[in-house]
Motif scaffolding. Structure first.
Motif, mmCIF file in Angstrom:
data_model
loop_
_atom_site.group_PDB
_atom_site.id
_atom_site.type_symbol
_atom_site.label_atom_id
_atom_site.label_comp_id
_atom_site.label_asym_id
_atom_site.label_seq_id
_atom_site.Cartn_x
_atom_site.Cartn_y
_atom_site.Cartn_z
ATOM 1 N N VAL A 228 0.865 -1.173 0.000
ATOM 2 C CA VAL A 228 0.000 0.000 0.000
ATOM 3 C C VAL A 228 0.901 1.222 0.000
ATOM 4 O O VAL A 228 2.109 1.124 0.256
ATOM 5 C CB VAL A 228 -0.955 0.022 1.213
ATOM 6 N N SER B 6 -4.933 1.678 -0.702
ATOM 7 C CA SER B 6 -4.916 0.363 -0.058
ATOM 8 C C SER B 6 -4.933 -0.822 -1.011
ATOM 9 O O SER B 6 -4.849 -1.971 -0.561
ATOM 10 C CB SER B 6 -6.112 0.251 0.891
ATOM 11 N N ASP C 177 -5.801 -3.972 -2.691
ATOM 12 C CA ASP C 177 -6.768 -5.000 -2.339
ATOM 13 C C ASP C 177 -6.707 -5.403 -0.871
ATOM 14 O O ASP C 177 -7.301 -6.409 -0.470
ATOM 15 C CB ASP C 177 -6.567 -6.239 -3.213
ATOM 16 N N ILE D 111 -7.697 -3.301 1.666
ATOM 17 C CA ILE D 111 -8.952 -2.741 2.194
ATOM 18 C C ILE D 111 -9.763 -2.297 0.990
ATOM 19 O O ILE D 111 -9.238 -1.620 0.107
ATOM 20 C CB ILE D 111 -8.692 -1.541 3.117
ATOM 21 N N LEU D 112 -11.041 -2.650 0.956
ATOM 22 C CA LEU D 112 -11.880 -2.376 -0.197
ATOM 23 C C LEU D 112 -12.965 -1.361 0.137
ATOM 24 O O LEU D 112 -13.295 -1.144 1.302
ATOM 25 C CB LEU D 112 -12.541 -3.667 -0.690
ATOM 26 N N GLY D 113 -13.520 -0.773 -0.899
ATOM 27 C CA GLY D 113 -14.616 0.156 -0.704
ATOM 28 C C GLY D 113 -15.907 -0.540 -0.320
ATOM 29 O O GLY D 113 -16.745 0.023 0.374
ATOM 30 N N VAL E 65 -9.022 6.338 3.008
ATOM 31 C CA VAL E 65 -8.443 5.223 2.254
ATOM 32 C C VAL E 65 -8.982 5.256 0.836
ATOM 33 O O VAL E 65 -10.199 5.362 0.618
ATOM 34 C CB VAL E 65 -8.763 3.865 2.925
ATOM 35 N N PRO F 170 -9.233 2.818 -2.108
ATOM 36 C CA PRO F 170 -9.068 1.384 -2.344
ATOM 37 C C PRO F 170 -8.826 1.027 -3.800
ATOM 38 O O PRO F 170 -9.090 1.823 -4.715
ATOM 39 C CB PRO F 170 -10.410 0.814 -1.865
#
Length: 298
Positions: free
Chosen positions: A163, A174, A176, A178-180, A207, A209
């Protein structure tokens, strides 16, 4: 790659990408960030891969390149580079999955990329025919006009996943990790949890993503990710503790834990359970014998 969810208590095995707010093909997020959607929607990529043009000057950074052979994405990126009157000084690849690295050669055909370096974190199985990579290092910093990015190695989703910490905004790109929307798949749960905790300690304000919309409440989101995983782990460990003289394989544990899940999804659930078991074994809490798992008695 990602998996959205989780309806019906199915953990992170369900798809809900069509429920998210629509992401435009091009979005100016701030004075230093333009998001260009990869135009590669699928159950595993949500609405597509988010790629980001970063900086405010003549030479900027592109984070990720989407899939190969997607002319719509390349046309959007070309238009943005033309309208901004900028060139690419660097392309950063967050990890090796095709929906992030696949579009490199298509991007490099653009005239704005003639003196562009391509960077990613090293991986033993890197396909050097895709591109000539320069390799990122954990903690390395890059500066372009208007943006300073610090590299953070965050394995778990993949071994080479990174990241990027945008220091000017205390923001995290981020990829993959942390995703939306929904939760992410991973190769190694032990490493993934550690990576989430590393990001949590940075206390990011926002973040960006790799898939899905911007995360405006990153602390809450990261804690949810961690707790979600630890709750599932606790279920597995409780069963093994309650049956200390018995051994279980992944599918036997699935049948006890995923009681509200259709049986045709049990094999996918077993993969998740397997990741948890590997993590617990690394931590010395369980042992494996004859292909099955048992609580480690002290």
């Amino acid at each position: 790659m990602v998996v959205a969810g989780p309806p019906a208590g199915l953990d992170d095995l369900s798809v809900a990408y069509n429920m998210a707010a629509v992401i435009p093909n091009v979005t100016r997020i701030s004075s230093r960030i333009i998001r260009v959607l990869g135009c590669n929607p699928s159950p595993m990529t949500l609405q597509g891969t988010n790629t980001y043009l970063i900086g405010t000057g003549k030479r900027r950074i592109l984070l990720d390149t989407g899939d190969s052979g997607v002319p719509q994405y390349i046309n959007h990126l070309k238009t943005v580079l033309h309208n901004e009157k900028v060139d690419l000084s660097h392309i950063f690849i967050s990890h090796w999955h095709h929906d992030h690295v696949g579009g490199i050669n298509d991007v490099l055909e653009l005239e704005n990329t003639r003196e562009c370096q391509i960077w990613k974190y090293p991986r033993s199985e890197d396909d050097t025919t895709v591109a000539k990579f320069d390799y990122l290092k954990d903690g390395q910093e890059f500066c372009v006009e208007g943006a300073t990015l610090r590299v953070l190695h965050t394995p778990g989703h993949t071994t080479d996943h990174v990241v990027f910490h945008l220091l000017e905004e205390n923001a995290i790109f981020s990829a993959d990790c942390i995703l939306g929307e929904g939760t992410a798949v991973f190769e190694d749960l032990h490493d993934y949890i550690h990576s989430l905790q590393l990001i949590l300690e940075l206390e990011p304000s926002i973040v960006y993503p790799g898939h899905g919309n911007i995360v405006h409440d990153p602390t809450e989101k990261i804690k949810f990710y961690i707790n979600h995983r630890l709750q599932r782990e606790s279920q597995i460990l409780d069963i093994l503790k309650e049956n200390v003289d018995s051994c279980f394989d992944e599918m036997e544990l699935v049948s006890k834990i995923y009681v509200d899940t259709p049986e045709n999804l049990f094999p996918a659930a077993a993969v998740n359970v397997g990741h948890h078991l590997t993590k617990l074994a690394k931590e010395g809490k369980i042992v494996k014998a004859n292909g099955k798992w048992q609580y480690k008695q002290t």
